[in-house]
Design a protein around this motif. Structure first.
Motif, PDB file in Angstrom:
ATOM      1  N   UNK A  68      43.703  37.033  34.204  1.00 35.10           N
ATOM      2  CA  UNK A  68      43.213  37.970  33.187  1.00 35.10           C
ATOM      3  C   UNK A  68      42.434  39.110  33.859  1.00 35.10           C
ATOM      4  N   UNK A  69      41.688  38.738  34.885  1.00 38.23           N
ATOM      5  CA  UNK A  69      40.939  39.762  35.626  1.00 38.23           C
ATOM      6  C   UNK A  69      41.906  40.788  36.227  1.00 38.23           C
ATOM      7  N   UNK A  70      42.997  40.271  36.794  1.00 39.10           N
ATOM      8  CA  UNK A  70      43.987  41.164  37.408  1.00 39.10           C
ATOM      9  C   UNK A  70      44.633  42.064  36.365  1.00 39.10           C
ATOM     10  N   UNK A  74      44.414  46.081  36.044  1.00 39.72           N
ATOM     11  CA  UNK A  74      45.613  46.903  36.035  1.00 39.72           C
ATOM     12  C   UNK A  74      45.557  47.949  34.928  1.00 39.72           C
ATOM     13  N   UNK A  75      45.105  47.517  33.760  1.00 41.11           N
ATOM     14  CA  UNK A  75      44.990  48.462  32.642  1.00 41.11           C
ATOM     15  C   UNK A  75      43.993  49.564  32.947  1.00 41.11           C
ATOM     16  N   UNK A  76      43.001  49.251  33.765  1.00 45.07           N
ATOM     17  CA  UNK A  76      41.971  50.244  34.089  1.00 45.07           C
ATOM     18  C   UNK A  76      42.287  50.975  35.398  1.00 45.07           C
ATOM     19  N   UNK A  77      43.537  50.838  35.834  1.00 42.18           N
ATOM     20  CA  UNK A  77      43.952  51.449  37.105  1.00 42.18           C
ATOM     21  C   UNK A  77      43.087  51.017  38.271  1.00 42.18           C
ATOM     22  N   UNK A  78      42.704  49.762  38.279  1.00 38.70           N
ATOM     23  CA  UNK A  78      41.814  49.280  39.337  1.00 38.70           C
ATOM     24  C   UNK A  78      42.380  48.028  39.982  1.00 38.70           C
ATOM     25  N   UNK A  79      43.702  47.958  40.077  1.00 36.50           N
ATOM     26  CA  UNK A  79      44.312  46.750  40.632  1.00 36.50           C
ATOM     27  C   UNK A  79      43.887  46.527  42.082  1.00 36.50           C
ATOM     28  N   UNK A  80      43.625  47.633  42.761  1.00 34.53           N
ATOM     29  CA  UNK A  80      43.228  47.482  44.156  1.00 34.53           C
ATOM     30  C   UNK A  80      41.900  46.737  44.259  1.00 34.53           C
ATOM     31  N   UNK A  81      41.003  47.079  43.368  1.00 40.22           N
ATOM     32  CA  UNK A  81      39.695  46.412  43.307  1.00 40.22           C
ATOM     33  C   UNK A  81      39.884  44.921  43.035  1.00 40.22           C
ATOM     34  N   UNK A  82      40.737  44.607  42.059  1.00 38.10           N
ATOM     35  CA  UNK A  82      40.968  43.213  41.707  1.00 38.10           C
ATOM     36  C   UNK A  82      41.604  42.443  42.851  1.00 38.10           C
ATOM     37  N   UNK A  83      42.619  43.033  43.475  1.00 32.59           N
ATOM     38  CA  UNK A  83      43.336  42.265  44.497  1.00 32.59           C
ATOM     39  C   UNK A  83      42.471  42.047  45.735  1.00 32.59           C
ATOM     40  N   UNK A  84      41.600  43.009  46.020  1.00 31.54           N
ATOM     41  CA  UNK A  84      40.759  42.788  47.204  1.00 31.54           C
ATOM     42  C   UNK A  84      39.737  41.685  46.927  1.00 31.54           C
ATOM     43  N   UNK A 108      51.750  42.050  41.243  1.00 28.89           N
ATOM     44  CA  UNK A 108      52.967  42.781  41.630  1.00 28.89           C
ATOM     45  C   UNK A 108      53.331  43.815  40.568  1.00 28.89           C
ATOM     46  N   UNK A 109      53.237  43.411  39.305  1.00 31.24           N
ATOM     47  CA  UNK A 109      53.554  44.337  38.215  1.00 31.24           C
ATOM     48  C   UNK A 109      52.636  45.558  38.257  1.00 31.24           C
ATOM     49  N   UNK A 110      51.346  45.276  38.464  1.00 36.75           N
ATOM     50  CA  UNK A 110      50.367  46.367  38.483  1.00 36.75           C
ATOM     51  C   UNK A 110      50.706  47.372  39.580  1.00 36.75           C
ATOM     52  N   UNK A 111      51.035  46.854  40.772  1.00 36.74           N
ATOM     53  CA  UNK A 111      51.359  47.767  41.869  1.00 36.74           C
ATOM     54  C   UNK A 111      52.697  48.463  41.643  1.00 36.74           C
ATOM     55  N   UNK A 112      53.645  47.731  41.047  1.00 37.19           N
ATOM     56  CA  UNK A 112      54.966  48.332  40.829  1.00 37.19           C
ATOM     57  C   UNK A 112      54.884  49.518  39.877  1.00 37.19           C
ATOM     58  N   UNK A 113      53.941  49.472  38.948  1.00 34.94           N
ATOM     59  CA  UNK A 113      53.875  50.596  38.002  1.00 34.94           C
ATOM     60  C   UNK A 113      52.868  51.661  38.422  1.00 34.94           C
ATOM     61  N   UNK A 114      52.143  51.386  39.520  1.00 35.33           N
ATOM     62  CA  UNK A 114      51.247  52.410  40.045  1.00 35.33           C
ATOM     63  C   UNK A 114      52.052  53.301  40.972  1.00 35.33           C
ATOM     64  N   UNK A 115      51.927  54.594  40.745  1.00 38.27           N
ATOM     65  CA  UNK A 115      52.826  55.524  41.413  1.00 38.27           C
ATOM     66  C   UNK A 115      52.854  55.407  42.930  1.00 38.27           C
ATOM     67  N   UNK A 116      51.684  55.347  43.523  1.00 37.05           N
ATOM     68  CA  UNK A 116      51.627  55.485  44.981  1.00 37.05           C
ATOM     69  C   UNK A 116      51.651  54.148  45.722  1.00 37.05           C
ATOM     70  N   UNK A 117      51.757  53.029  45.001  1.00 40.49           N
ATOM     71  CA  UNK A 117      51.577  51.755  45.725  1.00 40.49           C
ATOM     72  C   UNK A 117      52.736  50.790  45.577  1.00 40.49           C
ATOM     73  N   UNK A 118      53.953  51.333  45.546  1.00 40.87           N
ATOM     74  CA  UNK A 118      55.106  50.463  45.379  1.00 40.87           C
ATOM     75  C   UNK A 118      55.229  49.457  46.530  1.00 40.87           C
TER      76      UNK A 118
END
Length: 582
Positions: A68-70, A74-84, A108-118
């Motif tokens: 849920x945190x992840x 992702x919704x807040x465009x902060x997947x990088x923060x969560x994954x670290x 994976x979904x969060x990164x796949x839909x983030x433009x620069x982090x495929x």
DNA sequence: ATAGGGTTAG
């Protein structure tokens, strides 16, 4: 939940949560509290607070909470923060139960839909194996989507192989994403087609992935062909499939097909999503019927920036710059935020209608009032605006002052202006420089000119000197007749644009065989007197064809609508809507 | 929890 209620709930639960003892024995309560908090979390600050809370309550190894945190991150465009946080060494890595496929899928979904982090998405796809977590059928659509964004065929094949290995390649969602992925990988369309052809049951999604794939590659005839096949197979298109086939139709300039698609939507009661309406606006504008595009635009109950931009660009293409500009102003008045594309639209509208001051005004306002940094396209529009207006000197000064390195397109619009203004020396100097710095540019001159015309639901394409059509004999006779008649009416061939080193009579002959004259002759032979003729050129219309078409429109009493690479020319009664300014 | 879509200078 409205904002104030949400804020109150947030405050209440936070207060409650902070009163919980550390490592509380009531794990369920702690877990539920965290999940509820994450559900109503709308800011990054809240997210970091929850992070602290998770650590305090010892929930850092709870998969439910972590997932849920992840997803919230992702919704807040902060997947990088969560994954670290999730994969930091301080989290217990030895506890394999910590991570499951659901959690990885979320990341994976969060990164796949983030433009620069495929690539990150693929990294985590690999990471899941190193943690001993196996993918499930939900994993592949996400990973394949990342591959589509990267566009690397070999990578795509690798993931395909992996999906086969784990037995998920017969899943409908996986297959459909696979088709899309292959379509996005350069040489991959044929692989996409293979997956498509081998799918046992193709739904509308599979068809749109394949049709859209062809359309994006400019293989519009195949896209339309596939749509027809879809109808033969009895699959009813949905709104997305319609958008896909419409973009191919727009590319072809096939107005009759476009109208048929419109009635198809009515007949099958396909939902008119904003995207579909936008596609129709674009189609009508680019198939020659801007007024129809305007009508659709006015009827839309809710519009996006794309709707506005489509109709503005449409008007601009038809030389109706004043209307385009005023529509842009209305848009601003209605507090619709313009984006960079909208500015390209309004600037090109200014350019095609000679609105120099307006153009300067919009160019300056985009950064000042809307915080949009001009890109090379915007500088290009300005150079084009000045060049077309005959301000070659100003255009050159503008180029020298711009903070970006000018590209070939910019140089070429200056060169074109030089030719039009008789500044031949200057034009030649720039041309020579350009050839020296970019020897590749020559390839641009080698695209063969061709003209398309739609007749009785069929597309016909002609190239210069084309004799392949079975009506060829009549077509050439008609062309001779056209030549005689327009000469009588005062037409003089313009041979200056013929680059070949041949004598004048042959030059005239070369012009005479230009594909658009062949297409017009073909249309005169096969359509009823007095009906409009619509043709689509793949290049810019040449000066001689432009002049000849004016005469043809008068002598044969036909309205002739020509779409060239850049814009529309409406020929009527010996005049053109571009007022010879193009 | 999963798939396919629209506008872009010459």
């Amino acid at each position: 939940m409205n904002h104030s209620i949400r804020t109150n709930v947030w405050r209440g639960i936070t207060t409650l949560a902070l009163q919980l003892p550390s490592y509380t024995s009531e794990r369920r309560l702690a877990e539920q509290t965290c999940l509820t908090l994450l559900h109503s979390c709308t800011t990054l600050t809240n997210l970091t607070q929850i992070h602290t809370l998770i650590l305090k309550l010892g929930l850092h190894n709870n998969p439910l909470v972590l997932t849920k945190f992840a997803s919230t991150s992702s919704l807040l465009n902060a997947i990088h923060y969560a994954s670290s946080f999730l994969f930091s060494p301080s989290n217990n890595h030895n506890d394999l139960l910590l991570y499951d496929a659901f959690l990885f899928n979320t990341v994976i979904r969060a990164y796949a839909q983030t433009h620069a982090s495929k690539f990150k998405a693929l990294e985590f796809y690999k990471t899941m194996f190193t943690y001993g977590v196996l993918p499930n059928k939900f994993t592949y659509p996400f990973v394949l989507k990342a591959c589509a964004g990267i566009g690397d065929l070999n990578l795509g094949k690798l993931v395909h192989g992996s999906a086969v290995k784990f037995g998920f390649d017969d899943d409908r969602h996986v297959q459909n994403t696979m088709i899309h992925m292959y379509c996005c990988c350069g040489e991959g369309v044929e692989f996409a087609r293979k997956v498509f052809d081998e799918s046992p049951k193709m739904d509308s999604v599979a068809w749109s992935a394949m049709i859209g794939g062809y359309a994006r590659l400019g293989r519009s005839m195949e896209a339309v062909g596939l749509f027809r096949e879809m109808q033969v197979k009895g699959v009813i298109a949905d709104d997305v499939a319609m958008v896909c086939v419409l973009s191919a139709c727009t590319d072809l300039g096939a107005l009759e097909l476009g109208k048929w698609l419109e009635s198809y939507v009515e007949r099958n009661k396909i939902s008119k999503s904003v995207e579909l309406c936008n596609a129709f606006i674009d189609m009508f504008a680019k198939c020659g019927e801007v007024d129809k595009a305007m009508k659709l635009f006015r009827q839309m109950s809710s519009r996006t920036i794309v709707s506005w931009t489509s109709v503005i660009v449409g008007l601009a293409m038809h030389g109706r710059g004043l209307e385009a500009v005023s529509l842009f102003d209305t848009m601003i008045e209605q507090r619709v935020a313009p984006d960079d594309v909208a500015f390209i639209g309004v600037l090109s509208a200014c350019s095609h209608s000679g609105l120099v001051d307006k153009g300067h005004y919009y160019f300056n306002s985009m950064q000042k009032n809307f915080g949009i940094v001009p890109k090379i396209e915007h500088y290009g529009c300005m150079v084009d605006l000045l060049s077309r207006a005959g301000l070659v000197k100003e255009a050159l000064e503008f180029v020298q002052k711009m903070p970006i390195k000018p590209n070939q397109i910019i140089w070429r619009s200056i060169i074109t202006a030089c030719h039009a203004r008789g500044e031949l020396k200057l034009g030649e100097t720039i041309s020579k420089k350009l050839i020296r710095s970019e020897p590749m540019h020559e390839s641009n001159y080698k695209i063969p000119g061709s003209t398309m015309i739609e007749l009785n639901n069929e597309m016909y394409e002609f190239v210069a000197g084309d004799k392949s059509h079975n009506q060829s004999k009549q077509i050439y006779e008609m062309m001779d007749e056209m030549g005689r008649k327009i000469k009588k009416a005062g037409y003089l061939p313009t041979t200056s644009q013929v680059l070949l080193d041949i004598d004048d009579e042959d030059k005239e002959d070369a012009l005479h065989r230009h594909s658009e004259k062949i297409a017009i002759a073909f249309a005169l032979l096969n359509t009823a007197p007095g009906t409009p003729i619509r043709i689509v050129k793949n290049l810019r219309v040449c000066e001689d064809c432009h002049s000849a078409t004016k005469f043809i429109s008068k002598v044969y009493n036909r309205e002739i609508v020509v779409r060239d690479r850049n814009r529309f020319h409406h020929f009527k009664n010996g005049l053109c809507s571009c007022r010879d300014f193009w």
